[in-house]
Structure formats: structure tokens, C-alpha cells
Write a protein that holds these residues in place. Structure first.
Motif, short mmCIF file in Angstrom:
data_model
loop_
_atom_site.label_atom_id
_atom_site.label_comp_id
_atom_site.label_asym_id
_atom_site.label_seq_id
_atom_site.Cartn_x
_atom_site.Cartn_y
_atom_site.Cartn_z
N LEU A 76 0.30 -39.48 -8.65
CA LEU A 76 -0.06 -39.18 -10.03
C LEU A 76 -0.71 -37.80 -10.18
CD1 LEU A 76 -0.14 -39.95 -12.96
CD2 LEU A 76 -2.19 -41.32 -12.52
N PRO A 77 -1.68 -37.43 -9.35
CA PRO A 77 -2.21 -36.06 -9.48
C PRO A 77 -1.14 -34.98 -9.33
CG PRO A 77 -3.71 -37.39 -8.18
CD PRO A 77 -2.47 -38.22 -8.39
N LEU A 107 7.63 -40.40 -13.34
CA LEU A 107 6.93 -41.13 -12.29
C LEU A 107 7.57 -42.50 -12.15
CD1 LEU A 107 3.30 -40.36 -13.52
CD2 LEU A 107 4.64 -39.03 -11.88
N TYR A 108 8.19 -42.74 -10.99
CA TYR A 108 8.77 -44.06 -10.74
C TYR A 108 7.81 -44.86 -9.88
CZ TYR A 108 11.46 -47.60 -8.23
OH TYR A 108 11.88 -48.77 -7.64
N ASP A 109 7.46 -46.06 -10.33
CA ASP A 109 6.51 -46.89 -9.60
C ASP A 109 6.83 -48.36 -9.88
OD1 ASP A 109 3.45 -45.98 -8.41
OD2 ASP A 109 3.87 -48.10 -8.66
N ILE A 110 6.64 -49.20 -8.87
CA ILE A 110 6.90 -50.63 -9.04
C ILE A 110 5.71 -51.37 -9.61
CG2 ILE A 110 8.63 -50.66 -7.20
CD1 ILE A 110 6.52 -51.89 -5.36
N ASN A 111 4.58 -50.69 -9.75
CA ASN A 111 3.37 -51.29 -10.31
C ASN A 111 3.43 -51.21 -11.83
OD1 ASN A 111 0.75 -51.88 -11.24
ND2 ASN A 111 -0.20 -51.08 -9.38
N GLU A 112 3.85 -52.30 -12.47
CA GLU A 112 4.05 -52.28 -13.91
C GLU A 112 2.77 -52.00 -14.68
OE1 GLU A 112 5.97 -55.80 -15.25
OE2 GLU A 112 7.76 -55.53 -14.00
N ALA A 113 1.65 -52.55 -14.21
CA ALA A 113 0.38 -52.32 -14.91
C ALA A 113 0.00 -50.85 -14.88
CB ALA A 113 -0.72 -53.18 -14.28
N CYS A 131 2.60 -43.34 -9.58
CA CYS A 131 1.37 -43.74 -10.28
C CYS A 131 0.22 -44.00 -9.32
CB CYS A 131 1.63 -44.98 -11.13
SG CYS A 131 2.74 -44.67 -12.53
N GLY A 132 0.39 -43.65 -8.06
CA GLY A 132 -0.66 -43.83 -7.07
C GLY A 132 -1.63 -42.67 -7.03
N VAL A 141 -0.54 -45.45 -17.40
CA VAL A 141 -0.22 -44.02 -17.41
C VAL A 141 0.49 -43.64 -18.70
CG1 VAL A 141 1.20 -42.25 -16.31
CG2 VAL A 141 -0.20 -43.77 -14.91
N ASN A 142 1.41 -44.45 -19.16
CA ASN A 142 2.14 -44.13 -20.38
C ASN A 142 1.26 -44.18 -21.62
OD1 ASN A 142 4.66 -43.51 -19.29
ND2 ASN A 142 5.34 -45.65 -19.32
N SER A 143 0.11 -44.82 -21.50
CA SER A 143 -0.85 -44.80 -22.61
C SER A 143 -1.76 -43.56 -22.53
CB SER A 143 -1.71 -46.07 -22.59
OG SER A 143 -2.58 -46.09 -21.47
#
Length: 403
Positions: free
Chosen positions: A25-26, A40-46, A20-21, A51-53
Motif C-alpha cells: 500500500l505505501p 491494488l489487487y488483494d484477497i483481503n476484502e475488508a 493493501c498490505g 482502502v477504497n474508502s
């Protein structure tokens, strides 16, 4: 966890660690746009929720629409669960590789990120390292995987995109592909041929240096331009006019950049990684750092010779690290703000792209400031409607670069 799969039911998505960085992400969006299922695996929950929205968590031209389409059509999913890597045929690692407070490289950043997922990796997967790394990190990763008893194909394929041009350059730039075995190379090349027809083959250590050389070369060129600007400025001359003469219809000087803050998350960091690789026997790189990182100090000193800063409110226009960006990482505008906070009566900041409660709208800064300094050459600053003095080392206002 929701799953993405092929039409035939096979669960073989690409998983991007750090997905998601601004680099991951691109890449995920680009792969999904070519019909590949991507997790996409990311530790940034926000960031994962955003992204899922179907919404970008940062600005990147031409990425918003394909992201929304990929999420809507079920080709792209963001998760915080490292177990997702077990489903992948290809795992791509894109994590930040910082330097410490002594400007030494953190060679463990990539292995640590993989360690978090090591229990879910399985034999036969293709692991592609895409982060910019200190030479030897690919070999270190291979050793770490072997220590876990894992038999993966490992490749180093550095990202080469410029922020703001990712959705063009992912498809147009040649991709460096480096692997120690023929199978890992062929699998990696086939993976990136989903995006581009042009690939360049190296061995991992060559590719690791190639990426560092690329960013360091840009940093050195910016330092040369900034040093030239300071020389001419000290002589009371306008470097913008001299550069215009040098580059006019003269191809051997066409790549001479203009002056300005050389910042961002990569250039200084990777120059220092290269210095560490050469046992700090890199006088050119260290000199470039002194020039580029010293530019805010030089600029503030010049302003002190022209103005009584203690009586002035100074407005800094542009806090991102480059034009048209919302990315403030390592921006030298913040360094300038700290310096001016000690010298000016008040320092105000504005940026049309960056959301920050400390910043003011442009019209308010224009109204309150006695002196304006362009920190980032955003296009919004080309025609400022003000009679307030403007300091523009970038030359975007058309008034020259003499300070």
C-alpha cells in the motif's frame, strides 16, 4: 471492475499484487502521488473496502492524506479481482514469504501468488518481484512463467523501507534493481525512477542475498546488544551506562544498539532463510536466534529472582513489535505474556496503538498492576506517573536497564 487509465485513454496502470498490505500500500500511494495510475489487487476484502474508502487499514505516518487524495482523484483503486493484472504494463508482486513450523522457507509463496493471476498475464509485461525471497525464487518464477508459455520481463527489486518511515524512504533510499536481461533492467529502473534517482544494479541472485544480508545483519547486531545486556545484568551492572560510555563521541561504536525485543515479521524469518540457503551452516545466525528469542525467558527468570510473581499482578506495556507501531506480528511481548501467565497471579496488557479486546487502557493497568514491564518502547511510556516498579530493558524511562 472500475478502470484507471491515462489521459490519452491507454489502460496501462501499475498493478500491485498484495497491494493493501504494509509494504504494497505505501508503494501504491507513493506511485499515485507521482501521478501514476495504480490498481491494488488483494484477497483481503475488508482491507480493499477500507482502502477504497480512502482510509488506511493500518498506521503509517504521512500516508493517510496522500491515500485519500489518490482515491478521491481516481489515481488509486483496490480490487479483489485477479483479472486486473491484464490491464497492467507493470505488475509488482509483494506478498508475505513465511517460514514453516520448522523455520524452513516457503519458496512457493511468490510463485503461488502469481499462479492465481497467471491466466490474466500477457506477453510483454514487466513483472517486478518485491517480496523478500529465498535465493533462487526469481529463477523459479521465471521457470514457472515459461511453463505457462508467457514471455515477461522479470526483475527482483526488494523493498528496503522501515515500517513507520515508508513515505520518506520510498523516495530517499537507493533502489536495488536486478534483472537477467538488459530490457528488464532498463524498464525496472525507469519504473523506480518515478520515486528515486538512485538505483543499484545487481543480478537477481545477488539482490536476493543482499536483502537477506540486510535483515540478518540487523538481527545479529540486536543479538549482540542483548547478549551484552544479559552479561552485564548477570554481573549486577547497568548496560545502559556502559553503552553510553562506549558510544560517546566514538564513531566506531555508534551503531551498537540498545537491548530490547528483536521482533517483527522479517528479522528472524530472513535469518532462518539465510540459514537454509547455507545448508544450516550458519552458527552465527542460529546463535542470534537463541539470544533474541530467548530474551523473554531470560527476563522472566530474572523477575522470578527479584519478585514472588505468584503473588503479583504484572502489567505488560506495549504489545507491538516496535515503538510507535500498531503491528504485532511476531512481537515477543506476546511470548513474554505466555511465560508470565504461568508464573504471575495475573497478567494485564496495554498498548495505545493496538486494537485488541484483550488489552486494557493504560490507566487501568497502572492502577491494578504490582509490577510493570515495558514490552515495546512507545513514547507514551517515557514518563509513567506511577510508583509501581518498572522493568525497562529498553532504557526509555531513564532509570537504566538493570533488572
Amino acid at each position: 471492475m472500475s478502470r484507471l487509465g491515462r489521459a490519452d485513454g491507454g489502460l496501462v496502470p501499475t498493478v500491485i499484487i498484495g497491494g493493501c498490505g504494509r509494504v504494497g500500500l505505501p508503494l501504491g500511494i507513493a506511485l499515485a502521488s507521482r501521478g501514476l495510475p495504480v490498481v491494488l489487487y488483494d484477497i483481503n476484502e475488508a482491507a480493499v473496502e477500507t482502502v477504497n474508502s480512502g482510509v488506511l487499514p493500518f498506521d503509517e505516518p504521512d500516508a493517510a492524506e496522500p491515500l485519500a487524495a489518490a482515491v478521491r482523484d481516481g489515481r488509486l483503486l483496490a480490487v479483489t479481482d485477479p483479472a486486473c493484472v491484464a490491464e497492467a504494463e507493470t505488475v509488482v508482486v509483494i506478498v508475505g514469504t513465511p517460514v514453516d513450523e520448522h523455520l524452513n522457507p516457503d519458496i512457493g509463496a511468490v510463485p503461488r501468488a502469481i499462479e492465481l493471476c497467471a491466466d490474466h498475464l500477457r506477453d510483454g509485461q514487466l513483472l517486478i518481484l518485491r517480496s523478500t525471497v529465498h535465493p533462487g525464487v526469481t529463477a523459479l518464477t521465471e521457470k514457472m512463467l515459461a511453463g505457462h508459455g508467457l514471455d515477461l520481463d522479470v526483475a527482483f527489486c526488494p523493498e528496503r523501507i522501515a515500517e513507520g518511515r515508508a513515505m520518506t524512504e520510498l523516495f530517499s533510499l537507493p533502489q536495488i534493481v536486478a534483472a537477467r536481461t538488459e530490457r528488464a533492467y532498463l524498464r525496472s529502473e525507469a519504473f523506480f525512477r518515478h520515486l528515486t534517482e538512485q538505483t543499484v544494479r545487481l543480478v537477481p541472485e545477488e539482490a536476493e542475498l543482499a536483502k537477506l544480508f540486510t535483515n540478518t545483519w540487523r538481527y545479529i547486531k540486536f543479538a549482540a546488544a542483548n547478549q551484552f545486556w544479559m552479561m552485564t545484568n548477570d554481573a549486577g551492572l547497568d548496560f545502559d551506562r556502559i553503552r553510553g560510555a562506549i558510544t560517546y563521541d566514538y564513531p566506531r561504536a555508534a551503531d551498537l544498539p540498545g537491548p530490547g525485543f528483536a521482533a517483527g515479521p522479517c528479522l528472524l524469518k530472513d535469518t532462518m532463510q539465510l540459514a537454509a540457503f547455507s545448508r544450516n551452516n550458519f552458527a552465527l545466525g542460529h546463535s542470534a536466534m537463541l539470544v533474541n528469542e530467548g530474551l523473554p525467558l531470560y527476563l522472566a527468570a530474572r523477575l522470578e529472582t527479584r519478585y514472588d510473581l505468584s503473588r503479583l499482578t504484572v502489567g505488560i506495556l506495549g504489545m507491538a513489535f516496535k515503538a510507535g507501531s500498531d503491528d504485532t506480528r511476531a512481537s515477543l511481548s506476546f511470548k513474554l505474556r505466555k511465560i508470565l501467565a504461568l508464573k504471575a497471579r495475573e497478567t494485564l496488557c496495554s498498548d495505545p496503538y493496538v486494537v485488541d479486546d484483550r488489552f486494557l487502557p493504560l490507566d487501568e493497568v497502572l492502577r491494578c498492576a504490582d509490577l510493570l514491564v515495558i514490552g515495546a518502547p512507545h513514547p507514551e511510556y517515557r514518563d509513567l506517573p506511577t510508583g509501581t516498579p518498572v522493568v525497562d530493558i529498553w532504557g526509555i524511562s531513564g532509570r537504566g536497564t538493570l533488572v
